[in-house]
Motif scaffolding. Structure first.
Motif, PDB file in Angstrom:
ATOM      1  N   MET A   1     -15.628  22.788   7.529  1.00 20.89           N
ATOM      2  CA  MET A   1     -15.310  23.465   6.284  1.00 20.89           C
ATOM      3  C   MET A   1     -14.209  22.688   5.576  1.00 20.89           C
ATOM      4  SD  MET A   1     -14.127  27.397   5.584  1.00 20.89           S
ATOM      5  CE  MET A   1     -15.658  28.209   5.898  1.00 20.89           C
ATOM      6  N   THR A   2     -14.377  22.514   4.284  1.00 17.19           N
ATOM      7  CA  THR A   2     -13.375  21.832   3.476  1.00 17.19           C
ATOM      8  C   THR A   2     -12.170  22.742   3.334  1.00 17.19           C
ATOM      9  OG1 THR A   2     -15.157  20.772   2.265  1.00 17.19           O
ATOM     10  CG2 THR A   2     -12.979  20.676   1.277  1.00 17.19           C
ATOM     11  N   SER A   3     -10.994  22.182   3.464  1.00 19.55           N
ATOM     12  CA  SER A   3      -9.768  22.952   3.366  1.00 19.55           C
ATOM     13  C   SER A   3      -9.706  23.716   2.051  1.00 19.55           C
ATOM     14  CB  SER A   3      -8.576  21.988   3.497  1.00 19.55           C
ATOM     15  OG  SER A   3      -7.436  22.511   2.915  1.00 19.55           O
ATOM     16  N   GLY A   4      -9.452  25.026   2.130  1.00 19.95           N
ATOM     17  CA  GLY A   4      -9.259  25.833   0.933  1.00 19.95           C
ATOM     18  C   GLY A   4     -10.533  26.351   0.306  1.00 19.95           C
ATOM     19  N   THR A   5     -11.684  26.215   0.980  1.00 22.76           N
ATOM     20  CA  THR A   5     -12.916  26.738   0.394  1.00 22.76           C
ATOM     21  C   THR A   5     -13.423  27.894   1.229  1.00 22.76           C
ATOM     22  OG1 THR A   5     -14.284  25.152   1.595  1.00 22.76           O
ATOM     23  CG2 THR A   5     -13.588  24.533  -0.629  1.00 22.76           C
TER      24      THR A   5
ATOM     25  N   PRO B   1     -16.734  30.499   2.423  1.00 29.71           N
ATOM     26  CA  PRO B   1     -18.121  30.220   2.828  1.00 29.71           C
ATOM     27  C   PRO B   1     -19.088  30.067   1.653  1.00 29.71           C
ATOM     28  CG  PRO B   1     -17.177  31.900   4.228  1.00 29.71           C
ATOM     29  CD  PRO B   1     -16.175  31.652   3.132  1.00 29.71           C
ATOM     30  N   GLU B   2     -18.886  30.803   0.579  1.00 34.73           N
ATOM     31  CA  GLU B   2     -19.766  30.669  -0.582  1.00 34.73           C
ATOM     32  C   GLU B   2     -19.610  29.286  -1.213  1.00 34.73           C
ATOM     33  OE1 GLU B   2     -20.233  32.703  -4.938  1.00 34.73           O
ATOM     34  OE2 GLU B   2     -19.840  34.050  -3.252  1.00 34.73           O
ATOM     35  N   ASP B   3     -18.368  28.817  -1.306  1.00 37.72           N
ATOM     36  CA  ASP B   3     -18.126  27.468  -1.833  1.00 37.72           C
ATOM     37  C   ASP B   3     -18.727  26.416  -0.906  1.00 37.72           C
ATOM     38  OD1 ASP B   3     -16.772  28.529  -4.002  1.00 37.72           O
ATOM     39  OD2 ASP B   3     -14.785  28.190  -3.137  1.00 37.72           O
ATOM     40  N   GLU B   4     -18.621  26.644   0.386  1.00 30.68           N
ATOM     41  CA  GLU B   4     -19.202  25.707   1.358  1.00 30.68           C
ATOM     42  C   GLU B   4     -20.711  25.599   1.169  1.00 30.68           C
ATOM     43  OE1 GLU B   4     -17.909  23.587   3.747  1.00 30.68           O
ATOM     44  OE2 GLU B   4     -16.037  24.062   2.723  1.00 30.68           O
ATOM     45  N   ALA B   5     -21.367  26.727   0.922  1.00 29.34           N
ATOM     46  CA  ALA B   5     -22.818  26.718   0.706  1.00 29.34           C
ATOM     47  C   ALA B   5     -23.158  25.908  -0.543  1.00 29.34           C
ATOM     48  CB  ALA B   5     -23.347  28.146   0.584  1.00 29.34           C
ATOM     49  N   ILE B   6     -22.332  26.041  -1.575  1.00 28.97           N
ATOM     50  CA  ILE B   6     -22.555  25.255  -2.795  1.00 28.97           C
ATOM     51  C   ILE B   6     -22.405  23.771  -2.490  1.00 28.97           C
ATOM     52  CG2 ILE B   6     -21.584  24.693  -5.059  1.00 28.97           C
ATOM     53  CD1 ILE B   6     -20.920  27.734  -5.303  1.00 28.97           C
ATOM     54  N   LEU B   7     -21.331  23.414  -1.783  1.00 31.51           N
ATOM     55  CA  LEU B   7     -21.097  22.006  -1.449  1.00 31.51           C
ATOM     56  C   LEU B   7     -22.185  21.456  -0.538  1.00 31.51           C
ATOM     57  CD1 LEU B   7     -17.222  22.116  -0.971  1.00 31.51           C
ATOM     58  CD2 LEU B   7     -18.485  21.112  -2.893  1.00 31.51           C
ATOM     59  N   ASP B   8     -22.707  22.281   0.374  1.00 32.50           N
ATOM     60  CA  ASP B   8     -23.794  21.850   1.259  1.00 32.50           C
ATOM     61  C   ASP B   8     -25.091  21.606   0.489  1.00 32.50           C
ATOM     62  OD1 ASP B   8     -22.199  21.910   3.513  1.00 32.50           O
ATOM     63  OD2 ASP B   8     -22.873  23.899   4.162  1.00 32.50           O
TER      64      ASP B   8
END
Length: 152
Positions: free
Chosen positions: A1-5, A7-14
């Motif tokens: 996981m990117t620091s400061g994100t 799970p919803e942001d992680e899904a976007i980045l993925d």
């Protein structure tokens, strides 16, 4: 996981990787025109003289693959092989007037596709996306140059 994100942001980045693989299919061109566009842009944007090996490096493919793609552009009248001005033993690629016209035509078609795809977006968002995409590409090229220089 990117620091400061979250799970919803992680899904976007993925989702970025799959989105990039689908991105090039959104511009209506044939496979051959898509390949020619790549080659013409690489030769046009190259720092100094561009060789088939340089094209292969930019594309991340074997030299034989790049050679076939370059040969197709030469057969279409878009590129010439010429002697290097720096080292006469080397062969470099030069874009022809027909190649420049084709490259410009491809760019025009890509802009039209961008405008159609983002036609319902607010103008500010379209411009912001365009700026960020250009920045992403420029930073990616800078990173590749740094990596190449580090390995040299």
């Amino acid at each position: 996981m990117t620091s400061g994100t979250d799970p919803e942001d992680e899904a976007i980045l993925d989702g970025i990787g799959p989105a990039f693989s689908r991105l090039r299919r959104r511009v209506p061109t044939s496979r051959r025109d898509g390949s020619r566009n790549l080659i013409l842009n690489i030769v046009s944007a190259g720092d100094g003289e561009m060789t088939v090996g340089g094209v292969a490096e930019e594309l991340g493919v074997d030299q034989s693959v790049a050679s076939r793609m370059v040969s197709d552009c030469i057969a279409a009248g878009y590129l010439l092989r010429t002697a290097s001005q720096e080292d006469g033993r080397r062969t470099v690629l030069e874009i022809t007037p027909e190649g420049a016209a084709a490259r410009d035509g491809f760019a025009k078609a890509q802009r039209k596709a961008f405008e159609q795809i983002t036609g319902d977006w607010p103008v500010e968002e379209r411009l912001q996306f365009a700026r960020l995409l250009l920045r992403y590409v420029e930073d990616g090229a800078r990173l590749r140059r740094q990596e190449r220089d580090r390995l040299a």
